[in-house]
Design a protein around this motif. Structure first.
Motif: not given
Length: 218
Positions: A188, A194-197, A191-192
């Protein structure tokens, strides 16, 4: 506020007061279980007054301590003809160093807030009115991270303190790091990034779906 055992209770216990003895026998294993404290969620101490004797030694088990300018600290045991309790003769030298620990225990001196910070008993000192918010802000900063990761870090720190063989520490460090790399929390986090979140560690449904996707790919 003040924290520490009531001297009047010590006097009554020495005179044979069975109720005081029963209260201590019932309360202390619950309040000051080292095993329970090391396995708990991160603990933050906010000290705003006198922390004497047990009122100080219980904070040694906390993960981080902060204090107000009104805080005072003392290992008062010698002044009462007592020895340090709650494993503090083992913990205190690891917190402040051997010479400082012996000075604190042998002199029973009372230290001010700034001295406590310099000794390493607390991380920072703030004004009394800012203490609660400082503790809450620190807790929020820690709580943003995965619970399982925080628990593992706490366990590793105390297990490594107890280890006598460095190869044991090295092996445990490698094993835990390898396990963390395979965890849903690490996936997670990546992923965060990479997704800029922001990571959604505390969204149970989302984390369950992350774990399920990992299971299918394995």
């Amino acid at each position: 506020g003040e924290a520490g055992a009531d001297v009047a209770d010590f006097r009554r216990a020495s005179e044979g007061d069975e109720q005081v003895k029963r209260d201590w026998a019932r309360y202390q294993p619950i309040a000051f279980s080292g095993e329970r404290l090391t396995e708990s969620k991160p603990l933050i101490g906010a000290i705003n007054g006198l922390a004497l004797g047990a009122g100080l030694t219980c904070t040694f088990w906390f993960d981080l301590n902060i204090a107000s300018t009104q805080a005072r600290f003392s290992m008062r045991f010698a002044a009462l003809g007592l020895t340090p309790e709650l494993d503090s003769s083992w913990l205190l030298p690891r917190i402040v160093g051997l010479q400082r620990a012996k000075e604190m225990m042998l002199t029973a001196r009372i230290y001010g807030a700034e001295e406590g910070r310099d000794l390493g008993l607390v991380r920072r000192v703030v004004e009394p009115e800012a203490l609660e918010q400082e503790a809450i802000s620190l807790a929020a900063e820690i709580a943003a991270h995965p619970r399982s990761t925080l628990a593992t870090i706490k366990r590793m720190v105390f297990e490594d303190l107890l280890a006598r063989d460095f190869s044991e520490i090295d092996r445990r460090s490698e094993d835990e790091f390898s396990a963390a790399r395979r965890s849903p929390e690490h996936r997670e986090a990546l992923s965060a990034l990479g997704q800029r979140r922001e990571p959604r560690y505390h969204d149970a449904e989302h984390m369950a779906s992350v774990a399920e996707r990992m299971r299918r790919r394995s």
